[in-house]
Every structure is written in structure tokens, then in C-alpha cells.
Design an enzyme around this catalytic site. Structure first.
Site, short mmCIF file in Angstrom:
data_model
loop_
_atom_site.label_atom_id
_atom_site.label_comp_id
_atom_site.label_asym_id
_atom_site.label_seq_id
_atom_site.Cartn_x
_atom_site.Cartn_y
_atom_site.Cartn_z
CB SER A 60 -52.31 0.22 61.63
OG SER A 60 -51.05 -0.41 61.76
CG ASN A 61 -50.35 -2.29 65.80
OD1 ASN A 61 -49.18 -1.94 65.79
ND2 ASN A 61 -50.78 -3.39 65.16
NE ARG A 62 -51.50 4.39 70.73
CZ ARG A 62 -52.19 5.42 70.26
NH1 ARG A 62 -51.68 6.21 69.35
NH2 ARG A 62 -53.42 5.64 70.70
CB SER A 63 -46.05 -1.91 66.14
OG SER A 63 -44.78 -2.40 65.77
#
Ligand code: CTP
Length: 395
Positions: A209-212
Site C-alpha cells: 500500500s502507500n502512506r495515504s
């Protein structure tokens, strides 16, 4: 949403949840509303008028013949001036009295005298709530345009579980903002917003995933709701409280987000893609947990669908460009490549801005040379600036 300049009558009735009305009053005052509290006799058995007087900085009306209170004498004119009347918590008793038009206390007579919207948040024992009489009274009030928030289901003060719990404060404040914004510049417009970082499974316990955080997309959803829009929020997993009054679709992967956007956006006036969609996913998802067998592990990744590139339809298209260099040039190139009407360029290296932060520093870029560089602002304010431009593009 700021409630500056708005006058709210807060009616508190005799439920064990009356203490939670103090938190509600405090939140409304923090948003700069003028809060005039009316308490019933029974409410004062649970909480003191002094609490509301202290929190709101205004007199509290406690009786019909309360001559010390300018508000009680002029309750009819003040009821007319109110932007909204909120009865929270609302007992079975007040609901019955309102449904039959009684005016034997200051709260009932104020509601009878007001032409503004009335919102009630029921809180009571599960059997009282489920009783046909209460249900009929609630239906009667709804049919007359009252807005009912909650009750929630869960553990009740009596020890039982079921529907009857006072709604969450953020649901009540969300509903108040929605009601007050009903005639806003986005009334009758349908806006689809995506939020959060998609999760692409590796095995049953792991994902990429990512840091959003989803904060920008959720702020957009609330801001659009508070300007009268019908809002659909398609969200990847997020720890944020779900905005009240918004149609919500929870998805995990880029593919699922693509399907939801493809199904819903063509019926909408605008699509705002605030989500951080994964560009790659593992080529296959392991059925069992991958064991720590070797000293290294190679994951084979394949492209996910580009949602903005592929979704068809005649709606306003807004994208975000998360960039770490050549902010405006890269964003403009994305706007052209994805055939967008607007792109919000986000410098993810800027201090206190972007992923996970409460504030954002963006440049709103339109077709042609149009460009609006905003200072560092709370995400809610950035959301309203973006929506100003979206509103101007909507037919
Ligand atoms: N987006 C999308 N589908 C994807 C990836 C991104 O619709 N599979 C959308 C995002 O929601 C955003 C815009 O496209 O509104 C730009 O996303 P961004 O990650 O900045 O750009 P990419 O197109 O992925 O390009 P790159 O990663 O090379 O910068």
C-alpha cells in the site's frame, strides 16, 4: 464546516445520554455557532443548566415561565430566527409530544413555532424505541420533514443491547452541516470522490500500500456534502470516521476501485480522484501465508488499471498529482495524458503537507494556462477551494 453566523437551538431532554449533549454543545460552539439551549425538567435531573451556560456562553432556558430569560419570553421570535432546532437526546416522551403537536413546555412550543428544520437524535431503552407507538411517532415526524439521526445500536445504560444509543456526536454535527448546506452551490449535483491508498494483497496477511491517510478525500466528501451535493465516497481502508450523509463504498484494491468508479461515475456530474491508487499489484496472491524460507524474496508485480485513463463518461474529471519534483510540469502532463478538467498538484516533499498531514499545499491547474497556487491550508479549506473550481465547471 464553520457554523459562524448560524443560530442553533439545542433542546436537551431527560435521557441518561443528556450528558453527551454537553459535548455536542461544545463542538457546535467550537465551530462558532450561536447555541441557545432549552432544557426540559427531566433533563435537569441528569445534567445542570450551568454546564450548558458555561459551554455556550448564553442563557439556558429551563421553563415556559422563566421570566429571567429574555429567550423564554421571546421564544416565538427566536424560534423563527433559528437556522435549525436540534433535540439531542430526544426521549420517547418528547417524540410523542411533538408527533401529536403538544405545546405544554417551552421546548415543544418552540418547535411548534419554528419554521426552520428540526433534527432529533433519539436515545432510549431498546423496548421503548422498538415499541410500535414510538415507531409510528417517528414515522409521523419524518413524514413532516423532521430529520432523525440514529439511534445507534449497541450496549444501553440498562445493560441491554440493541437500537437506542444516542448517535455519535460527529454524525449529529455532520447531519447539522448537511441540513444547513442543503441549498448550497452544489445542490442537486452528484459528486463521486475516491480516497485513501489501495491495498494490493501479497498473501492472506500481507499487502502493498502507500502512506495515504484518506484525509484529503474525506475532507472533499464533507465539504461537498455541506454545499448541498449528493456525495458518493469510494474509499480504500482508512482509520477516519466515515462522513455522515455520504454514500460510502469500501474497497481494497485498485481493481475494485476501478469497478466502483466505472459503475457510479458515469451517472455523476464530477469525479474527483483523490485516492492514491497503486500502480502495481502482485501478479498472483499466495493462497497461504508466505513462509520465511529463503534469505530473499522476489515479488513479481503487474500493472493495475489506470482508473482516470479508462473510465468513460461525460462528467467533470479531477485528478491529483502527487509529485516530488517538477511539480507543475509533471502535473500538467498528467492533466493532458488523462484528459482531465483539473489537476491538483501536490508537492509530497513539502513540510507539513500531503500524505497523512492535516494540511496541504497545492496548485490547482486547469486546462490552458489556468493555475491557482494556494498557501499551506487545512485540508478542509483546500477542499472548498477545489470545489469552487469544480462548481464553476459543472453544467
Ligand atoms: N490514478 C488512477 N488510477 C491509477 C493510478 C492513479 O486513476 N491506477 C489517478 C490518481 O487517483 C490521481 C491521478 O491518477 O488522481 C494521478 O495519480 P499519480 O499517482 O500522481 O500518477 P500516476 O498516473 O500513477 O503516475 P506516476 O505514478 O508515474 O506519477
Amino acid at each position: 464546516m464553520t457554523l459562524s453566523g448560524k443560530t442553533i437551538i439545542l433542546g436537551v431532554t431527560g435521557s441518561i445520554a443528556a450528558y453527551k449533549a454537553a459535548e455536542l454543545a461544545s463542538r457546535l460552539v467550537q465551530r462558532e455557532a450561536n447555541v441557545n439551549t432549552i432544557m426540559t425538567e427531566a433533563a435537569m435531573r441528569f445534567i445542570s443548566p450551568l454546564t450548558f451556560r458555561s459551554l455556550t456562553g448564553r442563557p439556558v432556558v429551563t421553563g415556559m415561565f422563566d421570566l429571567n430569560s429574555e429567550f423564554s419570553i421571546e421564544h416565538v421570535s427566536l424560534a423563527e430566527a433559528a437556522d435549525i432546532v436540534v433535540i439531542a437526546p430526544a426521549t420517547a416522551n418528547i417524540i410523542a409530544k411533538l408527533a401529536s403537536g403538544l405545546a405544554d413546555d417551552i421546548l415543544c412550543s418552540t418547535v411548534l413555532a419554528t419554521k426552520s428544520s428540526v433534527l432529533i437524535a433519539p436515545a432510549m431503552n431498546v423496548n421503548m424505541y422498538e415499541n410500535r407507538i414510538t415507531q409510528n411517532n417517528l414515522s409521523e415526524l419524518k413524514s413532516r420533514g423532521f430529520i432523525v439521526v440514529g439511534p445507534d445500536t449497541g450496549r444501553l445504560a440498562s445493560g441491554e443491547a440493541g437500537p437506542g444509543r444516542f448517535a455519535g456526536i460527529s454524525d449529529i454535527t455532520g447531519s447539522i452541516c448537511q441540513v444547513l448546506g442543503r441549498k448550497g452551490d452544489l445542490a442537486h449535483k452528484h459528486i463521486v470522490i475516491t480516497a485513501g491508498g489501495t491495498q494490493e494483497s501479497i498473501d492472506p496477511v500481507r499487502y502493498i500500500s502507500n502512506r495515504s491517510s484518506g484525509k484529503m478525500g474525506y475532507a472533499l466528501a464533507e465539504a461537498a456534502r455541506d454545499r448541498g451535493a449528493e456525495v458518493t465516497l469510494i474509499t480504500a481502508p482508512s482509520s477516519l470516521i466515515k462522513p455522515y450523509g455520504v454514500e460510502l463504498y469500501s474497497i481494497n484494491t485498485a481493481q475494485e476501485m476501478y469497478q466502483a468508479v466505472r459503475d457510479i461515475a458515469p451517472r455523476a456530474g464530477a469525479l474527483i480522484m483523490a485516492a492514491a491508487v497503486a500502480d502495481y499489484r502482485p501478479a498472483s496472491v499466495a493462497k497461504d501465508k508466505i513462509k520465511k524460507a529463503n534469505s530473499s524474496l522476489t515479488l513479481n508485480l503487474v500493472n493495475t488499471p489506470d482508473i482516470l485513463d479508462n473510465v468513460k463518461g461525460d462528467f467533470v474529471r479531477v485528478g491529483f498529482a502527487a509529485e516530488s519534483e517538477h511539480l507543475v510540469e509533471n502535473a500538467r502532463a498528467k492533466l493532458q495524458r488523462k484528459n482531465l478538467d483539473l489537476i491538483i498538484a501536490n508537492d509530497i516533499t513539502a513540510e507539513g503537507s500531503g500524505f497523512g498531514a492535516d494540511n496541504n499545499e497545492v496548485v490547482i491547474i486547469g486546462r490552458g494556462d489556468a493555475k491557482n497556487k494556494l498557501p499551506l491550508l487545512p485540508k478542509r479549506e483546500v477542499a472548498d477551494k477545489i470545489l469552487d473550481e469544480v462548481a464553476a465547471l459543472l453544467p
